[in-house]
Design an enzyme around this catalytic site. Structure first.
Site, mmCIF file in Angstrom:
data_model
loop_
_atom_site.group_PDB
_atom_site.id
_atom_site.type_symbol
_atom_site.label_atom_id
_atom_site.label_comp_id
_atom_site.label_asym_id
_atom_site.label_seq_id
_atom_site.Cartn_x
_atom_site.Cartn_y
_atom_site.Cartn_z
ATOM 1 C CD GLU A 130 18.860 43.044 10.773
ATOM 2 O OE1 GLU A 130 17.795 43.543 10.772
ATOM 3 O OE2 GLU A 130 19.093 41.847 10.110
ATOM 4 C CB CYS B 157 16.231 50.477 14.769
ATOM 5 S SG CYS B 157 17.269 49.163 16.042
HETATM 6 P P1 NAD Z 1 22.085 56.306 7.951
HETATM 7 O O1 NAD Z 1 21.233 55.325 7.045
HETATM 8 O O2 NAD Z 1 21.951 57.704 7.836
HETATM 9 O O3 NAD Z 1 23.531 55.832 8.026
HETATM 10 C C1 NAD Z 1 24.062 54.549 8.389
HETATM 11 C C2 NAD Z 1 25.571 54.390 7.574
HETATM 12 O O4 NAD Z 1 25.317 54.602 6.253
HETATM 13 C C3 NAD Z 1 26.427 55.668 8.209
HETATM 14 O O5 NAD Z 1 27.792 55.185 8.647
HETATM 15 C C4 NAD Z 1 26.460 56.403 7.008
HETATM 16 O O6 NAD Z 1 27.538 57.363 6.987
HETATM 17 C C5 NAD Z 1 26.316 55.622 5.695
HETATM 18 N N1 NAD Z 1 25.585 56.047 4.660
HETATM 19 C C6 NAD Z 1 24.937 57.108 4.426
HETATM 20 N N2 NAD Z 1 24.616 57.322 3.319
HETATM 21 C C7 NAD Z 1 25.211 56.375 2.730
HETATM 22 C C8 NAD Z 1 25.284 56.241 1.179
HETATM 23 N N3 NAD Z 1 24.770 56.858 0.165
HETATM 24 N N4 NAD Z 1 26.087 54.976 0.727
HETATM 25 C C9 NAD Z 1 26.612 54.249 1.807
HETATM 26 N N5 NAD Z 1 26.714 54.645 3.127
HETATM 27 C C10 NAD Z 1 25.877 55.787 3.376
HETATM 28 O O7 NAD Z 1 21.605 55.913 9.403
HETATM 29 P P2 NAD Z 1 21.629 56.415 10.734
HETATM 30 O O8 NAD Z 1 20.947 57.713 10.882
HETATM 31 O O9 NAD Z 1 23.225 56.321 11.224
HETATM 32 O O10 NAD Z 1 21.144 55.294 11.663
HETATM 33 C C11 NAD Z 1 19.644 55.235 11.829
HETATM 34 C C12 NAD Z 1 19.011 54.354 10.962
HETATM 35 O O11 NAD Z 1 19.326 52.929 11.287
HETATM 36 C C13 NAD Z 1 17.437 54.133 11.202
HETATM 37 O O12 NAD Z 1 16.742 54.081 10.045
HETATM 38 C C14 NAD Z 1 17.126 53.072 12.219
HETATM 39 O O13 NAD Z 1 16.080 52.563 11.909
HETATM 40 C C15 NAD Z 1 18.408 52.121 11.553
HETATM 41 N N6 NAD Z 1 18.817 51.219 12.322
HETATM 42 C C16 NAD Z 1 18.509 49.876 12.012
HETATM 43 C C17 NAD Z 1 18.794 48.840 13.322
HETATM 44 C C18 NAD Z 1 18.185 47.698 13.005
HETATM 45 O O14 NAD Z 1 18.653 46.773 13.799
HETATM 46 N N7 NAD Z 1 17.352 47.450 12.061
HETATM 47 C C19 NAD Z 1 19.596 49.178 14.281
HETATM 48 C C20 NAD Z 1 20.045 50.498 14.283
HETATM 49 C C21 NAD Z 1 19.731 51.781 13.703
#
Ligand code: NAD
Length: 541
Positions: free
Chosen positions: A293, A327
């Site tokens: 998501e 989100c």
């Molecule tokens: P993010 O993508 O920065 O991080 C999410 C996770 O991915 C973290 O644990 C992070 O450490 C990890 N990560 C970061 N870079 C990575 C890589 N290169 N490889 C593997 N893992 C990696 O997101 P965030 O800032 O924590 O959260 C915000 C984002 O999440 C927004 O884009 C939001 O829309 C989305 N979000 C979506 C939903 C949904 O249900 N659609 C819900 C909550 C948040």
């Protein structure tokens, strides 16, 4: 199945507590906040029964007071990730064989622990780690997480009940086996409930998990681990590692036993993850399940028949609660010219009345954004809008990171419907408004559909049923969660299963049976009671 067809307790949504002055919950959460804020916790990684401290640590600070340190956490090296995988695979031998009602009991117990003795802890930790107001913490860390656990247990039992018909003389049965291997959960900063649910939903279905929380959520992730331990999740079922996301992910994806990823976070990260899984596909013993998501550019579109005050409230709550870091938060708005000024005036009035500051002051409606990277990005877009001719900042526009990462709730009005902040996910308290000619309603719906790569949430406001019907059809593919005369945030588990399509994710709807089905691999068993002993069919004469 054990020795009975067990009926699980009927899931009900956890009532949201008010935290009004004088209530016991307010006193409890305030005391817990102070204790955590003035403490200094050292958070280990959890691999099997071991609490792993590498000595290579990062500090944890509240976003609203970034110089203040509330603790440290330990960073993984590659060998710890490998150890977590091996431990998960070892634990799977017993966990996958445990009868389902035992797993159900563990997670139902976790829900009750959160509802009771851990409520103030998980809320206070979320207020500190993610800078949520007490209300935002309550609806996320307490209520949504409790709901995920209770409803998923109910959905799990419904899945197990789902069985095929059997013709005469045979018996068909379906077993919902856990995946063969381990599941990797990668969680975002913004919801404590999501952080817990991604590993828990896979574990509930009999899988063992390697979980990597966001660096910005580890303070509240520790409380989740404490709850799961007290609820009786056995050692090795959920293994927790922190640190370099690329190293951790690459190590996990090298494993032939990698069986699935449960991801929530940004779109780019998820697409890169998918690509890496594709590149490694010949390594794996089984086709991995990929559930993600991801981002959103969620809209509110108002018809000329809409009630201006209702639209304004939808914007004020939908765009600015939790600083727009949901989100589902509204971040692009389409207003008809005839009511645009009135709507914007109400929104400006609302913003003028918002109090901003630390969540420790329960009178604050707006707190800080999550970290400096987010703050700097938002400040850059606000400055850009101030400089651009086709955009105007009509409310907010100030920011200050001297103590915490505070961004004023900001409204940009643009003349260009494809202006950068109409298309790009900013993930902060910034909403962009495009004003359209009333006569262009149908064209505007097309614009809404075609403007963004995302399809997470969206809302239409209208008093005209034909307009609502037209919007519902025209916007069919641009929101996985579509709201009529309501803000596009605030999905409740068991009522509005949540998830989006297009670049917003695989739409496997967190908090639904659909999601749980991704964590099992059904086995059909056909048993024949009187087995044929002659190959000849009657038609052969
Ligand atoms: P993010 O993508 O920065 O991080 C999410 C996770 O991915 C973290 O644990 C992070 O450490 C990890 N990560 C970061 N870079 C990575 C890589 N290169 N490889 C593997 N893992 C990696 O997101 P965030 O800032 O924590 O959260 C915000 C984002 O999440 C927004 O884009 C939001 O829309 C989305 N979000 C979506 C939903 C949904 O249900 N659609 C819900 C909550 C948040």
């Amino acid at each position: 199945m054990g020795k009975g067809f067990f009926q699980v307790p009927t899931a009900i949504n956890e009532p949201v507590k008010s935290y009004a002055p004088g209530t016991p919950e307010r006193a409890a959460v305030t005391a817990q906040y102070d204790a955590y804020f003035n403490g200094n916790v050292d958070v280990p990684m959890y691999i099997g029964s071991e609490e792993v401290k590498t000595g290579n640590t990062n500090t944890m600070s509240p976003p609203h007071d970034h110089k203040h340190i509330v603790g440290t956490y330990h960073l993984a090296e590659k060998k710890h990730v490998t150890q977590a995988i091996e431990t998960a695979l070892e634990a799977r031998k017993k966990w996958a064989q445990l009868t389902w009602e035992q797993r159900a009991a563990i997670f139902l117990k976790a829900a009750e622990l959160i509802a009771g003795p851990y409520r103030a802890k998980i809320n206070a930790a979320t207020m500190i780690a993610q800078s949520k107001t007490v209300h935002q913490a309550e609806i996320d860390a307490a209520c949504e997480l409790i709901d995920f656990l209770r409803f998923n247990v109910e959905f799990m039992s419904q899945i197990y009940e789902e069985q095929p018909d059997s013709a005469e003389g045979i018996w068909n049965r379906v077993e919902y086996r856990p995946l063969e291997g381990f599941v990797y959960a990668i969680t975002p900063f913004n919801f404590t409930a999501i952080a817990a649910n991604l590993p828990a939903s896979a574990a509930m279905m009999g899988n063992t998990v390697v979980w990597k929380p966001s660096d910005s959520q580890i303070f509240s992730a520790k409380v989740i681990v404490d709850i799961f331990k007290e609820a009786g999740v056995p050692d090795g079922v959920i293994n927790v590692v922190y640190g370099d996301p690329v190293m951790i992910t690459d190590t996990v994806l090298e494993s032939p036993d990698f069986a699935g990823v449960h991801f929530t976070g940004s779109t780019y990260v998820f697409k890169e993850l998918w690509k890496k899984i594709g590149n490694n596909i010949h390594t794996y013993k089984t086709y991995p399940k990929i559930v993600g998501e991801t981002g959103g550019k969620d809209f509110i579109v108002a018809h000329p028949s809409a009630n201006p005050k209702q639209v304004a409230t939808g914007i004020s709550r939908g765009a600015f609660e939790f600083q727009g870091q949901k989100c589902s938060a509204a971040s692009r708005v389409y207003l008809p010219k005839s009511i645009a000024d009135e709507v914007l005036d109400y929104v400006k009035e609302d913003i003028a009345s918002f109090k901003m500051g630390s969540p420790a002051d329960l009178g604050n409606f707006i707190t800080a954004v999550i970290h400096e990277g987010s703050f700097d990005k938002l400040a850059k877009y606000i400055d850009q809008a101030k400089a651009d001719e086709d955009a105007e900042v009509v409310a907010g526009g100030n920011y200050d990171k001297s103590k915490g990462y505070f961004i004023d709730p900001t409204v940009i009005v643009t003349k260009d419907p494809k202006y950068t902040t109409m298309e790009t996910e900013l993930f902060g308290p910034v909403v962009t408004v495009y004003v359209y000619e009333d006569a262009d309603w149908s064209e505007t719906l097309k614009l809404v559909d075609e403007t963004s790569e995302y399809a997470l949430t969206g809302a239409v406001f209208s008093g005209d049923r034909y307009a609502i019907d037209e919007a519902t059809k025209a916007l069919e593919n641009c929101a996985g969660n579509f709201y009529i005369n309501d803000k596009p945030t605030g999905a409740v588990v068991g009522q509005q299963p949540f998830g989006g399509a297009r670049a917003s994710g695989t739409n496997d709807k967190a908090g639904s049976a659909q999601n749980l089905l991704r964590w099992v691999s059904p086995r059909l068993i056909k048993e024949t009671f009187v087995t044929p002993i002659d190959y000849r069919y009657p038609f052969l004469g």
